[in-house]
Motif scaffolding. Structure first.
Motif, PDB file in Angstrom:
ATOM      1  N   VAL A 218       0.862  -1.085  -0.030  1.00 35.43           N
ATOM      2  CA  VAL A 218       0.140   0.115  -0.165  1.00 35.43           C
ATOM      3  C   VAL A 218       0.806   1.187  -0.003  1.00 35.43           C
ATOM      4  N   ALA A 219       1.926   0.947   0.794  1.00 35.02           N
ATOM      5  CA  ALA A 219       2.906   2.382   0.983  1.00 35.02           C
ATOM      6  C   ALA A 219       3.645   2.706  -0.398  1.00 35.02           C
ATOM      7  N   THR A 220       4.134   1.684  -1.094  1.00 36.74           N
ATOM      8  CA  THR A 220       5.088   1.789  -1.986  1.00 36.74           C
ATOM      9  C   THR A 220       4.860   1.395  -3.651  1.00 36.74           C
ATOM     10  N   SER A 221       3.493   0.659  -3.698  1.00 36.91           N
ATOM     11  CA  SER A 221       3.366   0.023  -5.076  1.00 36.91           C
ATOM     12  C   SER A 221       2.525   1.343  -5.955  1.00 36.91           C
ATOM     13  N   SER A 222       2.880   1.499  -6.929  1.00 34.95           N
ATOM     14  CA  SER A 222       2.002   2.337  -7.922  1.00 34.95           C
ATOM     15  C   SER A 222       1.001   1.594  -8.710  1.00 34.95           C
ATOM     16  N   LEU A 223       1.218   0.404  -9.071  1.00 33.68           N
ATOM     17  CA  LEU A 223       0.175  -0.476  -9.334  1.00 33.68           C
ATOM     18  C   LEU A 223      -1.048  -0.630  -8.504  1.00 33.68           C
ATOM     19  N   PHE A 224      -0.631  -0.738  -7.250  1.00 37.11           N
ATOM     20  CA  PHE A 224      -1.717  -1.009  -6.293  1.00 37.11           C
ATOM     21  C   PHE A 224      -2.996  -0.243  -6.382  1.00 37.11           C
ATOM     22  N   ALA A 225      -2.740   1.142  -6.580  1.00 36.10           N
ATOM     23  CA  ALA A 225      -3.968   2.078  -6.565  1.00 36.10           C
ATOM     24  C   ALA A 225      -4.931   1.607  -7.517  1.00 36.10           C
ATOM     25  N   SER A 226      -4.470   1.466  -8.791  1.00 40.62           N
ATOM     26  CA  SER A 226      -5.618   1.117  -9.738  1.00 40.62           C
ATOM     27  C   SER A 226      -6.047  -0.514  -9.660  1.00 40.62           C
ATOM     28  N   ARG A 227      -5.207  -1.282  -8.885  1.00 46.89           N
ATOM     29  CA  ARG A 227      -5.868  -2.710  -8.671  1.00 46.89           C
ATOM     30  C   ARG A 227      -7.057  -2.447  -7.830  1.00 46.89           C
ATOM     31  N   ALA A 228      -6.802  -1.586  -6.327  1.00 45.76           N
ATOM     32  CA  ALA A 228      -7.903  -1.549  -5.616  1.00 45.76           C
ATOM     33  C   ALA A 228      -9.160  -0.673  -6.073  1.00 45.76           C
ATOM     34  N   SER A 229      -8.830   0.311  -6.849  1.00 45.18           N
ATOM     35  CA  SER A 229      -9.758   1.205  -7.645  1.00 45.18           C
ATOM     36  C   SER A 229     -10.610   0.612  -8.454  1.00 45.18           C
ATOM     37  N   GLU A 230     -10.002   0.025  -9.420  1.00 46.09           N
ATOM     38  CA  GLU A 230     -10.468  -0.342 -10.811  1.00 46.09           C
ATOM     39  C   GLU A 230     -10.735  -1.705 -11.222  1.00 46.09           C
ATOM     40  N   THR A 231      -9.342  -2.439 -10.972  1.00 46.11           N
ATOM     41  CA  THR A 231      -9.417  -3.555 -11.380  1.00 46.11           C
ATOM     42  C   THR A 231     -10.317  -4.502 -10.486  1.00 46.11           C
ATOM     43  N   VAL A 232     -10.091  -4.651  -9.210  1.00 50.47           N
ATOM     44  CA  VAL A 232     -10.928  -5.424  -8.335  1.00 50.47           C
ATOM     45  C   VAL A 232     -12.338  -5.204  -8.350  1.00 50.47           C
ATOM     46  N   PRO A 233     -12.803  -3.979  -8.194  1.00 53.90           N
ATOM     47  CA  PRO A 233     -14.249  -3.753  -8.379  1.00 53.90           C
ATOM     48  C   PRO A 233     -14.711  -4.303  -9.457  1.00 53.90           C
ATOM     49  N   ARG A 234     -14.326  -4.333 -11.036  1.00 49.06           N
ATOM     50  CA  ARG A 234     -14.777  -4.899 -12.061  1.00 49.06           C
ATOM     51  C   ARG A 234     -14.971  -6.465 -11.820  1.00 49.06           C
ATOM     52  N   ARG A 235     -13.888  -6.900 -11.246  1.00 46.45           N
ATOM     53  CA  ARG A 235     -13.728  -8.381 -11.278  1.00 46.45           C
ATOM     54  C   ARG A 235     -14.551  -8.985 -10.263  1.00 46.45           C
ATOM     55  N   MET A 236     -14.844  -8.271  -9.214  1.00 43.24           N
ATOM     56  CA  MET A 236     -15.807  -8.691  -8.100  1.00 43.24           C
ATOM     57  C   MET A 236     -17.103  -9.106  -8.784  1.00 43.24           C
ATOM     58  N   LYS A 237     -17.658  -8.136  -9.788  1.00 42.08           N
ATOM     59  CA  LYS A 237     -18.966  -8.238 -10.578  1.00 42.08           C
ATOM     60  C   LYS A 237     -18.818  -9.384 -11.660  1.00 42.08           C
ATOM     61  N   GLU A 238     -17.792  -9.509 -12.144  1.00 47.48           N
ATOM     62  CA  GLU A 238     -17.427 -10.573 -13.092  1.00 47.48           C
ATOM     63  C   GLU A 238     -17.203 -11.833 -12.369  1.00 47.48           C
ATOM     64  N   MET A 239     -16.812 -11.896 -11.510  1.00 46.30           N
ATOM     65  CA  MET A 239     -16.884 -13.376 -10.751  1.00 46.30           C
ATOM     66  C   MET A 239     -18.185 -13.728 -10.114  1.00 46.30           C
TER      67      MET A 239
END
Ligand code: 2P0
Length: 348
Positions: A218-239
């Motif tokens: 959470v403190a250092t990854s720049s990939l993390f923000a888009s995973r939490a805000s965009e990727t996972v919410p979309r996948r929760m629905k798909e799943m």
């Protein structure tokens, strides 16, 4: 001689297909994204826990896990004890004939039916069983949603082990965590031919614990923000749609992509976190080969905070999926690294 009050329960291990990784509140174990898991059959991997209390016990609460005394002074265990005692106090306040169990010392005895050395996460089943055993002892209304909020404070992923089958964990937005709880996506009976095989690549304890690893991510990854805000919410629905429609190809593809995304954020953490090893990567290649041979997706891999692979498949593809892995494990040729062991898992 004082009376001993006692209750027992079991809770299963769950394996996430949409991963929990990141906390917005480390004290309350409030996550930065929702997650979703499949609960393993109780016949396979589970924790059995007996909770008892008595005026005749030593004054301190105690917890014995696989015969070894554990430290219960940690904030997580204390939070579970405190919340459950508060609920028992409400019962006692309403019913003056109810014995005053909330003031008695607790003795918790837990056993895992899988070797701790297997390197499989046990905190989820452990805290889920602990919370439900005490809730049963205290004769609390056994609403799994309510109990999931308490178990979450023991270990985040534990909230998902209060339900069987396909289980979501809603991240919630309240600061006190009141809406961060587990919910049932579908019971196991909805998709009874779901199977899993676990490849124990290494029994070694992980070198970066989930709790500290996710904080660094959470403190250092720049990939993390888009995973939490965009990727996972979309996948929760798909799943959830894939599970409702029993669409294995989508279930499998989203499972594999979310495992890859989680491990990518681990690699993007500074300093980087490596959970996968050469054997894990060989297992990924093997799944790709199985799917290519079948001409469609019949197997899905997923990896938690360690190198062990969990492979999902449908019962009708047992030979083509689990059979291939078992043959490989029996014959080490072509399999690099430490020899794995297969643990079969059914879902119920
Ligand atoms: C999961 N993991 O969703 C993810 C995938 C590991 C990788 O939940 O700090 O042991 O106790 O809340 O629950 C591991 O994290 O962490 C985990 P805490 P937990 O299953």
């Amino acid at each position: 001689m004082s009376e001993i009050y006692r209750a027992s329960t079991t809770a299963p291990v769950n394996i996430a297909v949409i991963k929990y990784w990141g906390k917005r509140d480390p004290k309350l174990n409030l996550p930065t994204n929702s997650s979703l898991s499949v609960t393993l059959s109780q016949n396979d991997l589970r924790t059995h826990t007996t909770a008892s209390c008595s005026a005749s016990y030593p004054a301190e609460d105690s917890l014995l896990l696989n015969g070894k005394l554990q430290d219960v002074s940690g904030a997580r265990t204390q939070a579970c004890f405190r919340e459950l005692r508060a609920l028992r106090k409400e019962v006692e306040a309403k019913d003056s004939s109810a014995p005053k169990l909330s003031v008695l010392p607790l003795k918790i005895v837990s056993e895992n039916n899988f070797p701790t050395a297997a390197g499989l996460a046990s905190s989820a089943a452990g805290f889920a069983a602990l919370v439900r055993a005490i809730a049963n002892l205290y004769e609390l209304p056994a609403d799994p949603t309510e109990l999931s909020r308490i178990a979450r404070q023991g270990s985040g992923s534990a909230c998902r082990s209060l339900f069987g089958g396909y289980v979501g964990w809603e991240q919630g937005s309240e600061a006190d965590g009141s809406d961060s709880k587990a919910f049932e996506v579908a019971p196991a009976s909805h998709w009874p031919n779901m199977r899993a095989v676990i490849l124990v690549v290494s029994a070694a304890k992980k070198d970066v614990s989930s709790t500290s690893g996710m904080q660094t991510t959470v403190a250092t990854s720049s990939l993390f923000a888009s995973r939490a805000s965009e990727t996972v919410p979309r996948r929760m629905k798909e799943m959830q749609d894939a599970i409702k429609n029993k669409d294995f190809e989508t279930f499998a593809k989203v499972t594999m992509m979310d495992s890859n995304s989680f491990h990518a954020t681990c690699l993007d953490t500074y300093p980087p976190i490596f959970y996968l090893n050469d054997v894990s990567r060989a297992a990924i290649k093997m799944v790709e080969q199985i799917n290519n041979t079948a001409g469609k997706i019949i197997a899905a891999y997923t990896f938690d905070a360690g190198p062990n692979a969990v492979i999902y498949y449908l019962e009708e593809n047992e030979k083509a999926v689990a059979g291939v892995f078992k043959t490989l494990l029996a014959n080490k040729d072509g399999w690099s690294g430490e020899r794995g062991a297969a643990v079969e898992g059914n879902y119920e």
